[in-house]
Design a protein around this motif. Structure first.
Motif, mmCIF file in Angstrom:
data_model
loop_
_atom_site.group_PDB
_atom_site.id
_atom_site.type_symbol
_atom_site.label_atom_id
_atom_site.label_comp_id
_atom_site.label_asym_id
_atom_site.label_seq_id
_atom_site.Cartn_x
_atom_site.Cartn_y
_atom_site.Cartn_z
ATOM 1 N N LEU A 172 -64.066 -20.738 51.342
ATOM 2 C CA LEU A 172 -63.796 -21.276 52.674
ATOM 3 C C LEU A 172 -62.922 -20.325 53.492
ATOM 4 O O LEU A 172 -63.167 -20.108 54.688
ATOM 5 C CB LEU A 172 -63.126 -22.645 52.559
ATOM 6 N N LEU A 173 -61.920 -19.737 52.862
ATOM 7 C CA LEU A 173 -61.030 -18.815 53.577
ATOM 8 C C LEU A 173 -61.753 -17.523 53.947
ATOM 9 O O LEU A 173 -61.572 -17.000 55.058
ATOM 10 C CB LEU A 173 -59.801 -18.516 52.727
ATOM 11 N N VAL A 174 -62.576 -17.010 53.027
ATOM 12 C CA VAL A 174 -63.336 -15.800 53.341
ATOM 13 C C VAL A 174 -64.322 -16.089 54.477
ATOM 14 O O VAL A 174 -64.507 -15.273 55.386
ATOM 15 C CB VAL A 174 -64.069 -15.285 52.094
ATOM 16 N N ALA B 294 -62.369 -13.351 62.412
ATOM 17 C CA ALA B 294 -61.856 -11.980 62.411
ATOM 18 C C ALA B 294 -62.980 -10.948 62.408
ATOM 19 O O ALA B 294 -62.989 -10.018 63.228
ATOM 20 C CB ALA B 294 -60.940 -11.762 61.207
ATOM 21 N N LEU B 295 -63.944 -11.092 61.495
ATOM 22 C CA LEU B 295 -65.010 -10.101 61.391
ATOM 23 C C LEU B 295 -65.988 -10.197 62.553
ATOM 24 O O LEU B 295 -66.424 -9.170 63.088
ATOM 25 C CB LEU B 295 -65.742 -10.271 60.058
ATOM 26 N N ASN B 296 -66.367 -11.421 62.940
ATOM 27 C CA ASN B 296 -67.386 -11.570 63.986
ATOM 28 C C ASN B 296 -66.998 -10.924 65.316
ATOM 29 O O ASN B 296 -67.827 -10.227 65.917
ATOM 30 C CB ASN B 296 -67.709 -13.052 64.191
ATOM 31 N N ILE C 256 -72.099 -11.145 71.061
ATOM 32 C CA ILE C 256 -71.072 -11.907 71.770
ATOM 33 C C ILE C 256 -70.097 -12.477 70.747
ATOM 34 O O ILE C 256 -70.503 -13.064 69.738
ATOM 35 C CB ILE C 256 -71.697 -13.044 72.592
ATOM 36 N N SER C 257 -68.825 -12.316 70.998
ATOM 37 C CA SER C 257 -67.784 -12.784 70.091
ATOM 38 C C SER C 257 -67.781 -14.303 70.004
ATOM 39 O O SER C 257 -68.155 -15.010 70.952
ATOM 40 C CB SER C 257 -66.422 -12.276 70.556
#
Length: 373
Positions: free
Chosen positions: A124-126, A133-135, A260-261
């Motif tokens: 869940l945290l990943v 964060a990554l997207n 798009i973020s």
């Protein structure tokens, strides 16, 4: 006295948080390691492909290919994050099984639900980190990579949107617009077909024009042919169609959701809807990102259904292959549901959350039957 304690008493006094932290760390490292390996492979393969397409061994070409591959890698790697969770969980479970740590934990009275709590929280945290964060990073880098490729390509027509569909609302009703090719910078369109409807939704006529231009508040269709039911075709040198659309709004509606973020998707969806365009793709992308932690948790549960039984009974390795197959089947199911949601055939929230919730409930049922009798 300590010497009078029952044999199983020590395991009960061992702080559960220590074991939880140990398992959580093992699974987090496993998932992130698999993801890093996959990202590295994606970078290398994309670099080779870009180098082959460029067919140029100069230093500048190689540096540009490496830059583009680096920018495009996070977007591709982001899509395979669920498989990083699946294979990372399988590796972590099997490594714990080989070292007999799972056997000792089960012998000490630890239930299967305590054992999978830490892996689920890690997933869940990943997944949350991948969304928040990554997207944004991957979306930004992919949009920059697309812009660089658009500037560097020799074929200017290849970078322009093709076969586009738009829907607009105006004071006279609605219109569905199709164009073979669009130049969004100049506002010129080629191969246009317009289907006009009145305020009640009744079809009025179809307009065909080889070229068109989007002005402020007005479409100008040149050499247009108007086809109305029950009447002969009409020719117009210039056919005017009122619109609320601007070039920026059209360009926005044609932007790919993965550029798009996650932070900007709700605003893009609202702006697109306000312009009378279909915003379903952006809504579906946003809901899919919201459901990503549950997707990774479902992958961990799929791995648990085969790995824990393997550790307990020493089952044939085909059970592990069945877990991998189940993970791929779940991913395909989620992608199909997402496509249905993006095309308006299924509610985006349902399309995003139904697959992981269904897989999670099914895996929970299997664990209840196999592990708890």
């Amino acid at each position: 006295h300590d010497g009078c304690k029952a044999p199983g008493t020590y395991t009960m006094t061992l702080p559960l948080s220590v074991l939880f932290q140990y398992i959580f760390k093992r699974f987090s490292i496993a998932i992130l390691s698999v993801f890093a390996i996959v990202a590295g492979l994606v970078f290398v393969l994309d670099l080779i492909e870009l180098t082959r397409i460029a067919n140029d061994a100069s230093t500048n070409a190689m540096l540009l290919a490496a830059e583009l591959a680096f920018m495009r890698t996070p977007s591709v790697a982001e899509q395979v994050l669920p498989f990083a969770a699946l294979f990372g969980a399988l590796f972590a479970f099997l490594s714990l099984a080989r070292s007999r740590e799972l056997v000792v934990a089960r012998a000490g009275g630890m239930s299967v639900w305590h054992m999978i709590t830490a892996p689920l929280i890690a997933a869940l945290l990943v997944g949350a980190a991948g969304t928040w964060a990554l997207n944004p990073v991957s979306a930004l880098l992919k949009s920059k990579a697309d812009a660089i490729m658009a500037r560097s390509t020799a074929d200017d027509q290849a970078t322009k949107p093709k076969n586009i569909w738009l829907r607009q609302k105006n004071v006279d009703g609605e219109a569905i617009i199709r164009a073979d090719l669009a130049d969004l910078e100049s506002g010129d369109f080629r191969g246009m077909t317009v289907f006009e409807f009145d305020l009640s939704g009744q079809f009025i006529h179809r307009v065909e024009a080889p070229t068109g231009h989007l002005n402020e508040g007005l479409w100008l269709l040149r050499n247009a042919k108007v086809l109305s039911p029950g009447t002969a075709p009409e020719r117009h040198d210039i056919y005017e169609l009122a619109t609320y659309l601007t070039r920026d709004q059209v360009k926005q509606s044609l932007s790919e959701p993965d550029t798009i973020s996650v932070y900007d998707l709700p605003g893009w969806a609202r702006a697109t809807s306000a312009a009378g365009l279909d915003a379903t793709r952006y809504i579906q992308q946003f809901q899919s990102l919201m459901a990503r932690p549950l997707v990774l948790a479902a992958m961990v549960l799929i791995a648990a259904t085969v790995s824990l039984r393997f550790a307990r009974t020493g089952s044939h390795p085909l059970s592990i292959l069945s877990g991998i197959g189940g993970g791929f089947a779940f991913y395909v199911f989620a992608k199909i549901a997402g496509d249905f949601g993006a095309n308006g055939l299924l509610n985006p929230i349902l399309a995003s959350f139904l697959p992981p919730l269904s897989a999670g409930l099914l895996c929970t049922l299997v664990l209840l039957y196999l592990e708890d009798g």
